[in-house]
Design a protein around this motif. Structure first.
Motif, mmCIF file in Angstrom:
data_model
loop_
_atom_site.group_PDB
_atom_site.id
_atom_site.type_symbol
_atom_site.label_atom_id
_atom_site.label_comp_id
_atom_site.label_asym_id
_atom_site.label_seq_id
_atom_site.Cartn_x
_atom_site.Cartn_y
_atom_site.Cartn_z
ATOM 1 N N ILE A 59 29.194 40.774 64.693
ATOM 2 C CA ILE A 59 28.771 39.642 65.530
ATOM 3 C C ILE A 59 27.738 38.810 64.542
ATOM 4 O O ILE A 59 27.724 37.781 64.668
ATOM 5 C CB ILE A 59 27.977 40.089 66.727
ATOM 6 C CG1 ILE A 59 29.136 40.394 67.786
ATOM 7 C CG2 ILE A 59 27.179 38.735 67.178
ATOM 8 C CD1 ILE A 59 28.592 40.941 68.988
ATOM 9 N N ILE A 60 26.907 39.573 63.758
ATOM 10 C CA ILE A 60 25.686 39.032 62.859
ATOM 11 C C ILE A 60 26.681 38.251 62.003
ATOM 12 O O ILE A 60 26.383 37.230 61.532
ATOM 13 C CB ILE A 60 24.610 40.124 62.418
ATOM 14 C CG1 ILE A 60 23.971 40.670 63.468
ATOM 15 C CG2 ILE A 60 23.870 39.483 61.301
ATOM 16 C CD1 ILE A 60 23.184 39.641 64.305
ATOM 17 N N PRO A 79 18.652 34.051 55.761
ATOM 18 C CA PRO A 79 18.106 35.238 55.333
ATOM 19 C C PRO A 79 17.543 36.283 56.363
ATOM 20 O O PRO A 79 17.635 37.457 56.106
ATOM 21 C CB PRO A 79 16.851 34.755 54.530
ATOM 22 C CG PRO A 79 16.818 33.429 54.368
ATOM 23 C CD PRO A 79 17.983 32.826 55.424
ATOM 24 N N ILE A 80 17.238 35.782 57.447
ATOM 25 C CA ILE A 80 16.951 36.589 58.689
ATOM 26 C C ILE A 80 18.084 37.278 59.185
ATOM 27 O O ILE A 80 18.136 38.589 59.352
ATOM 28 C CB ILE A 80 16.244 35.858 59.767
ATOM 29 C CG1 ILE A 80 14.945 35.372 59.042
ATOM 30 C CG2 ILE A 80 15.661 36.755 60.788
ATOM 31 C CD1 ILE A 80 14.356 34.195 59.907
ATOM 32 N N ASN A 85 21.245 42.360 59.113
ATOM 33 C CA ASN A 85 22.614 43.337 58.745
ATOM 34 C C ASN A 85 22.028 44.322 57.861
ATOM 35 O O ASN A 85 22.633 45.563 57.902
ATOM 36 C CB ASN A 85 23.424 42.121 57.871
ATOM 37 C CG ASN A 85 24.922 42.733 57.926
ATOM 38 O OD1 ASN A 85 25.312 43.394 58.734
ATOM 39 N ND2 ASN A 85 25.705 42.080 57.057
ATOM 40 N N TYR A 86 21.178 44.191 56.869
ATOM 41 C CA TYR A 86 20.683 45.082 56.083
ATOM 42 C C TYR A 86 20.173 46.284 56.902
ATOM 43 O O TYR A 86 20.348 47.413 56.765
ATOM 44 C CB TYR A 86 19.637 44.672 55.165
ATOM 45 C CG TYR A 86 19.041 45.694 54.262
ATOM 46 C CD1 TYR A 86 19.716 46.261 53.203
ATOM 47 C CD2 TYR A 86 17.822 46.220 54.550
ATOM 48 C CE1 TYR A 86 19.081 47.316 52.523
ATOM 49 C CE2 TYR A 86 16.994 46.936 53.694
ATOM 50 C CZ TYR A 86 18.011 47.795 52.805
ATOM 51 O OH TYR A 86 17.120 48.619 52.000
ATOM 52 N N SER A 87 19.347 45.577 58.047
ATOM 53 C CA SER A 87 18.506 46.786 58.810
ATOM 54 C C SER A 87 19.483 47.451 59.345
ATOM 55 O O SER A 87 19.437 48.788 59.710
ATOM 56 C CB SER A 87 17.677 46.068 59.680
ATOM 57 O OG SER A 87 16.798 45.361 59.100
ATOM 58 N N LEU A 88 20.710 46.831 60.150
ATOM 59 C CA LEU A 88 21.701 47.747 60.676
ATOM 60 C C LEU A 88 22.643 48.707 59.741
ATOM 61 O O LEU A 88 22.666 49.700 59.962
ATOM 62 C CB LEU A 88 22.708 46.624 61.270
ATOM 63 C CG LEU A 88 22.165 45.888 62.393
ATOM 64 C CD1 LEU A 88 23.113 44.800 62.961
ATOM 65 C CD2 LEU A 88 21.904 46.661 63.458
ATOM 66 N N GLY A 105 14.876 43.737 68.025
ATOM 67 C CA GLY A 105 13.778 42.476 68.275
ATOM 68 C C GLY A 105 14.096 40.976 67.582
ATOM 69 O O GLY A 105 13.936 40.295 68.188
ATOM 70 N N LEU A 106 14.860 41.331 66.522
ATOM 71 C CA LEU A 106 14.947 39.957 65.879
ATOM 72 C C LEU A 106 16.075 39.370 66.479
ATOM 73 O O LEU A 106 16.052 38.007 66.851
ATOM 74 C CB LEU A 106 15.222 40.194 64.574
ATOM 75 C CG LEU A 106 14.231 40.606 63.299
ATOM 76 C CD1 LEU A 106 14.843 41.062 62.152
ATOM 77 C CD2 LEU A 106 13.006 39.442 63.347
#
Length: 132
Positions: A59-60, A79-80, A85-88, A105-106
């Protein structure tokens, strides 16, 4: 309501939704998968966790691909999304609930902001009686 009726309703909702409503549906779906992934980590069901995080990442990625980068806001959001995506990825590899919660949260902030934009747009178009 039977399963077939529910599926028909769901398909009709997607097929008749505006682009703005579809974006809201994507955010809500992403949040649903992230919530489920957190539950999967807590239950040590790492296979399902992986599936749910990958669904959220898809989805992202879709939101990233469809982002209009010709606008300032689009350039700021990319970039957010990339960070989400990186956090996931980190949450998936390390079973890191804090990374999952950060991404949640984002996405939730984006969803809430988008919901407010839709509400204001409808109010401008249809008057004060419009709801999202």
């Amino acid at each position: 309501m039977s399963y077939q009726q529910y599926e028909a309703y769901k398909n009709n909702s997607v097929n008749t939704a505006s682009p703005g409503e579809l974006t809201l549906m994507l955010y809500n779906g992403c949040l649903k998968f992230l919530k489920q992934a957190k539950k999967n980590i807590n239950e040590s069901d790492f296979e399902k966790k992986n599936v749910n995080i990958q669904k959220a990442q898809n989805i992202i990625n879709e939101l990233m691909v469809t982002l209009n980068q010709d606008t300032d806001i689009g350039k700021q959001m990319l970039p957010i999304y990339d960070y989400i995506n990186y956090s996931l990825m980190q949450a998936n590899v390390k079973n890191d609930i804090s990374k999952l919660e950060e991404a949640y949260g984002l996405v939730e902030e984006f969803r809430d902001s988008w919901k407010e934009v839709l509400k204001q747009t409808r109010q401008q178009k249809y008057g004060d009686g419009a709801r999202v």
